[in-house]
Design an enzyme around this catalytic site. Structure first.
Site, PDB file in Angstrom:
ATOM      1  N   GLY A 171      27.360  58.089  38.993  1.00  0.00           N
ATOM      2  CA  GLY A 171      25.967  57.960  39.726  1.00  0.00           C
ATOM      3  C   GLY A 171      25.840  58.997  40.682  1.00  0.00           C
ATOM      4  O   GLY A 171      26.000  59.038  41.932  1.00  0.00           O
ATOM      5  N   GLY A 197      25.645  59.349  45.529  1.00  0.00           N
ATOM      6  CA  GLY A 197      26.813  59.889  44.879  1.00  0.00           C
ATOM      7  C   GLY A 197      27.150  61.455  45.208  1.00  0.00           C
ATOM      8  O   GLY A 197      28.486  61.671  45.608  1.00  0.00           O
ATOM      9  N   LYS A 220      20.078  44.315  54.688  1.00  0.00           N
ATOM     10  CA  LYS A 220      19.286  45.404  54.132  1.00  0.00           C
ATOM     11  C   LYS A 220      18.428  44.509  52.858  1.00  0.00           C
ATOM     12  O   LYS A 220      17.507  45.243  52.610  1.00  0.00           O
ATOM     13  CB  LYS A 220      20.283  46.067  53.123  1.00  0.00           C
TER      14      LYS A 220
END
Length: 314
Positions: free
Chosen positions: A7, A12, A191
């Site tokens: 990713g 990343g 979140k």
């Protein structure tokens, strides 16, 4: 230490540069133009905190190219829409990981470990809460744009995260604070509350977070989404950091949204680029758990269906 990043977006590349700065050997799985850019330029972390730049990063464009028995850790920082495919490929090439290797998931949403637990024991799969803001101004560059709280690493399956301490220390030493927690579910749900209320609605209406709080109709929708999520958390046996939805809303409207007033969500960015969003890992996960536990999640369903309707035209 050998670390494979799957990713190569802002998160990343940013994390790759972070652990590379502390001596880790970092490799990246990427394809197409992103793979080409990293092969030509290496990776770079800029923005807040220390800037790092590294050339000659190994890049693999297929799972079959990745060396065997090589990696101590795999960081999953792709969009959540890729999880099933990544998990299946890692299973088919499972000797990419060393026998004692671990997978750490640095993604939005909740329950992303489930795709990997189909193939790997829970002792190998960990989850991280990331609310640091990363963007990718170039395909090989990660810019740290926002920092509010540390990255947190833990297990949704009750595993002791102490083996992740070396990773947490490396990220911290790179300038971005990272800690371990035995309550990662609470922080991931925190979140989720924020993202589920703001991300899809901002994308549907093409407005930033702040504008959503200035309209009585969008506030009513967000309040309903938040109320439903609290009921889902309770019914599913999870917990979060606030006793009631009203307690969370006070923080949400008085602190969290004002601090990110001008921000446009990742869902908004995906819609603008006409690519699939991560809605299944956000409101879609709320719906899944709600239906499993007989909780009314009708507002989340409406928002989810609207995003899916937009996606159907891509």
């Amino acid at each position: 230490m050998n670390i494979l990043i799957i990713g190569a977006g802002g998160v990343g590349i940013g994390l790759g540069a972070s652990v590379k700065s502390q001596g880790a050997n970092v490799s990246i799985y990427a394809r197409g133009e992103t793979a080409k850019a990293i092969k030509e330029n290496g990776i770079k972390r800029c923005g807040l905190f220390t800037h790092y730049e590294f050339g000659e990063i190994p890049v693999y464009e297929s799972y079959g190219e990745i060396p065997k028995n090589e990696f101590d850790y795999i960081f999953i920082s792709s969009k959540t829409t890729a999880n099933e495919d990544i998990a299946q490929n890692l299973n088919e090439q499972r000797d990419i990981l060393k026998d004692d290797g671990k997978i750490i998931i640095f993604q939005n949403g909740f329950g992303n470990d489930e795709a990997y637990l189909k193939y790997f024991p829970k002792s190998k799969v960990f989850s991280a809460r990331v609310i640091t803001g990363f963007t990718r101004p170039e395909r090989y560059i990660s810019e740290v744009t926002v920092y509010t709280e540390p990255i947190l690493i833990g297990s949704l399956q009750g595993e002791d995260p102490k083996e992740m301490q070396e990773i947490a220390d490396m990220i911290t030493e790179s300038g971005i604070k990272c800690e371990l927690t035995d309550e990662v579910d609470k922080y991931l749900w925190a979140k989720m509350l924020y993202n589920c209320a703001l991300n899809p609605l901002g994308a549907i209406l093409n407005v930033n977070y702040g504008k959503l709080t200035e309209n009585e109709y969008t506030k009513e929708l967000m309040n309903s989404i938040i109320d439903e999520i609290f009921e889902v958390i309770k019914a599913s046996g999870y917990s979060t950091l606030w006793s009631t939805s009203d307690e969370y809303k006070e923080l949400f409207y008085n602190k969290l949204v004002p601090d990110t007033y001008e921000h446009y969500s990742s869902t908004h960015q995906d819609i603008q680029r006409k690519i699939k969003t991560e809605i299944d890992s956000l409101n879609g996960k709320v719906i899944e758990l709600g239906e499993r536990n007989n909780v009314d999640v009708s507002t989340n369903k409406i928002i989810y269906n609207l995003i899916k309707s937009i996606e159907s035209y891509f």
